[in-house]
Design a protein around this motif. Structure first.
Motif, PDB file in Angstrom:
ATOM      1  N   CYS A   1       0.881  -1.427   0.090  1.00 54.67           N
ATOM      2  CA  CYS A   1      -0.053  -0.020  -0.052  1.00 54.67           C
ATOM      3  C   CYS A   1       0.842   1.231   0.060  1.00 54.67           C
ATOM      4  O   CYS A   1       1.752   1.651   0.898  1.00 54.67           O
ATOM      5  CB  CYS A   1      -0.864  -0.277   1.172  1.00 54.67           C
ATOM      6  SG  CYS A   1      -1.839   1.477   1.530  1.00 54.67           S
ATOM      7  N   ILE A   2       0.678   2.209  -0.822  1.00 59.61           N
ATOM      8  CA  ILE A   2       1.500   3.236  -0.996  1.00 59.61           C
ATOM      9  C   ILE A   2       0.589   4.411  -0.830  1.00 59.61           C
ATOM     10  O   ILE A   2       0.934   5.512  -0.579  1.00 59.61           O
ATOM     11  CB  ILE A   2       2.240   3.729  -2.267  1.00 59.61           C
ATOM     12  CG1 ILE A   2       1.369   3.728  -3.505  1.00 59.61           C
ATOM     13  CG2 ILE A   2       3.108   2.639  -2.468  1.00 59.61           C
ATOM     14  CD1 ILE A   2       1.962   4.356  -4.744  1.00 59.61           C
ATOM     15  N   ASP A   3      -0.765   4.378  -1.137  1.00 61.47           N
ATOM     16  CA  ASP A   3      -1.814   5.467  -0.705  1.00 61.47           C
ATOM     17  C   ASP A   3      -3.037   4.620  -0.413  1.00 61.47           C
ATOM     18  O   ASP A   3      -3.488   3.914  -0.940  1.00 61.47           O
ATOM     19  CB  ASP A   3      -2.209   6.359  -1.776  1.00 61.47           C
ATOM     20  CG  ASP A   3      -3.268   7.201  -1.637  1.00 61.47           C
ATOM     21  OD1 ASP A   3      -3.327   7.974  -0.642  1.00 61.47           O
ATOM     22  OD2 ASP A   3      -4.202   7.356  -2.551  1.00 61.47           O
ATOM     23  N   GLY A   4      -3.584   5.311   0.992  1.00 65.06           N
ATOM     24  CA  GLY A   4      -4.836   4.533   1.444  1.00 65.06           C
ATOM     25  C   GLY A   4      -4.587   3.923   2.864  1.00 65.06           C
ATOM     26  O   GLY A   4      -5.376   2.842   2.793  1.00 65.06           O
ATOM     27  N   HIS A   5      -3.577   4.180   3.420  1.00 67.63           N
ATOM     28  CA  HIS A   5      -3.450   3.631   4.553  1.00 67.63           C
ATOM     29  C   HIS A   5      -4.549   3.588   5.589  1.00 67.63           C
ATOM     30  O   HIS A   5      -4.816   2.549   6.342  1.00 67.63           O
ATOM     31  CB  HIS A   5      -2.153   4.072   5.511  1.00 67.63           C
ATOM     32  CG  HIS A   5      -0.873   3.547   4.711  1.00 67.63           C
ATOM     33  ND1 HIS A   5      -0.406   4.381   3.599  1.00 67.63           N
ATOM     34  CD2 HIS A   5      -0.053   2.727   4.821  1.00 67.63           C
ATOM     35  CE1 HIS A   5       0.828   4.045   3.320  1.00 67.63           C
ATOM     36  NE2 HIS A   5       1.130   2.869   3.937  1.00 67.63           N
ATOM     37  N   HIS A   6      -5.304   4.572   5.915  1.00 68.85           N
ATOM     38  CA  HIS A   6      -6.431   4.807   6.910  1.00 68.85           C
ATOM     39  C   HIS A   6      -7.523   3.923   6.376  1.00 68.85           C
ATOM     40  O   HIS A   6      -8.272   3.108   7.011  1.00 68.85           O
ATOM     41  CB  HIS A   6      -6.834   6.010   6.990  1.00 68.85           C
ATOM     42  CG  HIS A   6      -6.021   7.139   7.572  1.00 68.85           C
ATOM     43  ND1 HIS A   6      -5.136   7.833   7.180  1.00 68.85           N
ATOM     44  CD2 HIS A   6      -5.974   7.379   9.203  1.00 68.85           C
ATOM     45  CE1 HIS A   6      -4.263   8.315   8.268  1.00 68.85           C
ATOM     46  NE2 HIS A   6      -4.882   8.323   9.342  1.00 68.85           N
ATOM     47  N   ARG A   7      -7.758   4.003   4.883  1.00 68.05           N
ATOM     48  CA  ARG A   7      -8.703   3.046   4.396  1.00 68.05           C
ATOM     49  C   ARG A   7      -8.538   1.532   4.642  1.00 68.05           C
ATOM     50  O   ARG A   7      -9.323   0.964   4.913  1.00 68.05           O
ATOM     51  CB  ARG A   7      -9.032   3.292   2.735  1.00 68.05           C
ATOM     52  CG  ARG A   7      -9.698   4.605   2.456  1.00 68.05           C
ATOM     53  CD  ARG A   7      -9.450   5.043   1.059  1.00 68.05           C
ATOM     54  NE  ARG A   7      -8.352   5.860   0.762  1.00 68.05           N
ATOM     55  CZ  ARG A   7      -7.747   5.973  -0.350  1.00 68.05           C
ATOM     56  NH1 ARG A   7      -8.211   5.085  -1.331  1.00 68.05           N
ATOM     57  NH2 ARG A   7      -6.458   6.680  -0.330  1.00 68.05           N
ATOM     58  N   LEU A   8      -7.403   1.144   4.564  1.00 68.55           N
ATOM     59  CA  LEU A   8      -6.935  -0.189   4.579  1.00 68.55           C
ATOM     60  C   LEU A   8      -7.090  -0.637   6.109  1.00 68.55           C
ATOM     61  O   LEU A   8      -7.458  -1.487   6.389  1.00 68.55           O
ATOM     62  CB  LEU A   8      -5.332  -0.433   4.043  1.00 68.55           C
ATOM     63  CG  LEU A   8      -4.742  -1.747   4.129  1.00 68.55           C
ATOM     64  CD1 LEU A   8      -5.474  -2.749   3.288  1.00 68.55           C
ATOM     65  CD2 LEU A   8      -3.300  -1.769   3.863  1.00 68.55           C
ATOM     66  N   GLN A   9      -6.700   0.276   6.962  1.00 63.73           N
ATOM     67  CA  GLN A   9      -7.001  -0.086   8.491  1.00 63.73           C
ATOM     68  C   GLN A   9      -8.386  -0.152   8.843  1.00 63.73           C
ATOM     69  O   GLN A   9      -8.772  -1.010   9.642  1.00 63.73           O
ATOM     70  CB  GLN A   9      -6.199   1.018   9.443  1.00 63.73           C
ATOM     71  CG  GLN A   9      -6.008   0.675  10.653  1.00 63.73           C
ATOM     72  CD  GLN A   9      -5.349  -0.804  11.041  1.00 63.73           C
ATOM     73  OE1 GLN A   9      -4.286  -0.852  10.539  1.00 63.73           O
ATOM     74  NE2 GLN A   9      -5.986  -1.674  11.584  1.00 63.73           N
ATOM     75  N   ALA A  10      -9.251   0.691   8.173  1.00 62.41           N
ATOM     76  CA  ALA A  10     -10.564   0.755   8.510  1.00 62.41           C
ATOM     77  C   ALA A  10     -11.232  -0.766   7.993  1.00 62.41           C
ATOM     78  O   ALA A  10     -11.933  -1.385   8.664  1.00 62.41           O
ATOM     79  CB  ALA A  10     -11.212   1.805   7.832  1.00 62.41           C
ATOM     80  N   TYR A  11     -10.770  -1.222   6.837  1.00 66.65           N
ATOM     81  CA  TYR A  11     -11.206  -2.517   6.201  1.00 66.65           C
ATOM     82  C   TYR A  11     -10.692  -3.537   7.233  1.00 66.65           C
ATOM     83  O   TYR A  11     -11.408  -4.437   7.386  1.00 66.65           O
ATOM     84  CB  TYR A  11     -10.648  -2.718   5.042  1.00 66.65           C
ATOM     85  CG  TYR A  11     -11.102  -1.944   3.508  1.00 66.65           C
ATOM     86  CD1 TYR A  11     -12.562  -1.905   3.298  1.00 66.65           C
ATOM     87  CD2 TYR A  11     -10.407  -1.393   2.886  1.00 66.65           C
ATOM     88  CE1 TYR A  11     -13.018  -1.217   2.549  1.00 66.65           C
ATOM     89  CE2 TYR A  11     -10.966  -0.531   1.631  1.00 66.65           C
ATOM     90  CZ  TYR A  11     -12.345  -0.627   1.419  1.00 66.65           C
ATOM     91  OH  TYR A  11     -12.634  -0.016   0.432  1.00 66.65           O
ATOM     92  N   ARG A  12      -9.585  -3.444   7.674  1.00 61.40           N
ATOM     93  CA  ARG A  12      -9.020  -4.668   8.546  1.00 61.40           C
ATOM     94  C   ARG A  12      -9.683  -4.442  10.145  1.00 61.40           C
ATOM     95  O   ARG A  12     -10.275  -5.551  10.405  1.00 61.40           O
ATOM     96  CB  ARG A  12      -7.595  -4.336   8.913  1.00 61.40           C
ATOM     97  CG  ARG A  12      -6.706  -4.844   7.397  1.00 61.40           C
ATOM     98  CD  ARG A  12      -5.217  -4.466   7.558  1.00 61.40           C
ATOM     99  NE  ARG A  12      -4.654  -5.234   6.388  1.00 61.40           N
ATOM    100  CZ  ARG A  12      -3.309  -4.712   6.073  1.00 61.40           C
ATOM    101  NH1 ARG A  12      -2.469  -4.072   7.017  1.00 61.40           N
ATOM    102  NH2 ARG A  12      -2.711  -5.406   4.943  1.00 61.40           N
ATOM    103  N   ASP A  13     -10.087  -3.425  10.336  1.00 64.39           N
ATOM    104  CA  ASP A  13     -10.642  -3.386  11.636  1.00 64.39           C
ATOM    105  C   ASP A  13     -12.136  -3.637  11.641  1.00 64.39           C
ATOM    106  O   ASP A  13     -12.593  -4.312  12.668  1.00 64.39           O
ATOM    107  CB  ASP A  13     -10.700  -1.836  12.155  1.00 64.39           C
ATOM    108  CG  ASP A  13      -9.166  -1.591  12.737  1.00 64.39           C
ATOM    109  OD1 ASP A  13      -8.307  -2.160  12.716  1.00 64.39           O
ATOM    110  OD2 ASP A  13      -8.991  -0.121  12.988  1.00 64.39           O
ATOM    111  N   GLN A  14     -12.788  -3.525  10.583  1.00 61.08           N
ATOM    112  CA  GLN A  14     -14.122  -3.877  10.500  1.00 61.08           C
ATOM    113  C   GLN A  14     -14.204  -5.521   9.800  1.00 61.08           C
ATOM    114  O   GLN A  14     -15.175  -6.046   9.630  1.00 61.08           O
ATOM    115  CB  GLN A  14     -14.804  -3.137   9.268  1.00 61.08           C
ATOM    116  CG  GLN A  14     -15.185  -1.830  10.006  1.00 61.08           C
ATOM    117  CD  GLN A  14     -15.535  -1.581  11.449  1.00 61.08           C
ATOM    118  OE1 GLN A  14     -15.011  -1.327  12.258  1.00 61.08           O
ATOM    119  NE2 GLN A  14     -16.825  -2.280  11.379  1.00 61.08           N
TER     120      GLN A  14
END
Length: 279
Positions: free
Chosen positions: A84-97
């Motif tokens: 991931c080079i852009d979208g770390h917050h989105r990626l973490q949100a997916y993982r947390d959910q």
């Protein structure tokens, strides 16, 4: 957390000696097939409260069904893995959910240096705004860690080309006169101070103290107000006026001087999004 330069060199070695990028580019990937290297590709720093609030809003959108997926995450191929080079917050949100379905992705192909610059360009235009100090520190990271052009660094970090040129001069000065000092152990402010001969171990630094106190206040506002202050600047301005009638005139007087990065009346660089780096 390892140092920036060490992390970049490890990725550079993997990129040079690793598996070639697949010819078929994915449009969706399962979460567990996306790697992260935030030491290199996450240029934000400092405002933890704002970062957490941004993440919470993304998770809430997934929880309540406001959106099922976000804009695609930008990924980059290094030695058999997509990073991931852009979208770390989105990626973490997916993982947390614990999202089970593959998520949308966009593939970026280019040199590692350009991928690092692309990550910063995307971050600096993200809805979670970067402070000027973060942009300066990110530009410093690109100066010491990549061979990107002055123009590319300037446009990625939204700083002037003059600032980038100055950073390069200070980088070279520190390499020559302070070889014992790891460049990636310094943020831009301390690199500048060291080049000017200031003692980094000084017990009290007025500017640092001001920055620390301002950051704490920003975190408090973020926790209690979320994004409300940004929704209506007019209402926010009125609220500050009610809070203290003298505050707004004093703030206007404080922010109105011309920045050091601009010639008087002749800006060297205007970031308007019309030109993008060659990434």
């Amino acid at each position: 957390m390892q140092g920036l330069l060490t992390a970049i060199e490890e990725l550079r070695a993997k990129k040079a000696n690793g598996k070639p990028e697949p010819e078929q580019k994915p449009t969706h990937l399962p979460l567990d097939s996306i790697e992260t290297c935030e030491d290199v590709f996450q240029h934000r720093s400092g405002n933890l409260a704002a970062s957490q609030a941004h993440l919470a809003s993304l998770k809430k959108a997934l929880q309540v069904g406001t959106c099922k997926v976000f804009d695609p995450i930008t990924i980059y191929w290094i030695d058999g893995s997509w990073y991931c080079i852009d979208g770390h917050h989105r990626l973490q949100a997916y993982r947390d959910q614990k999202v089970a379905d593959p998520i949308p992705v966009n593939v970026y192909s280019g040199t590692l240096d350009k991928a690092i610059g692309k990550a910063l360009l995307s971050n600096s235009r993200d809805k979670l705004a970067m402070s000027q100090a973060e942009k300066s520190n990110a530009a410093w990271r690109l100066v010491i860690g990549t061979e990107l052009s002055k123009s590319s660094i300037s446009k990625s970090a939204s700083v002037s080309e003059r600032t980038v040129a100055r950073m390069r001069c200070i980088r070279n000065d520190l390499i020559e006169n302070h070889p014992e000092q790891p460049l990636d152990a310094l943020d831009w402010k301390h690199a500048d101070a060291l080049a000017k001969g200031k003692n980094l171990s000084d017990k009290f630094d007025l500017d640092s103290w001001k920055e620390e106190v301002a950051q704490k206040l920003a975190n408090t506002l973020s926790r209690h107000c979320g994004k409300e202050l940004s929704k209506s600047p007019e209402i926010t301005a009125r609220a500050l006026e009610i809070y203290d009638q003298r505050l707004l005139p004093q703030m206007i007087e404080w922010v109105s001087p011309v920045p050091d990065d601009f010639e008087a009346g002749h800006p060297e660089l205007v970031i308007d999004g019309s030109e993008e780096p060659d990434f």
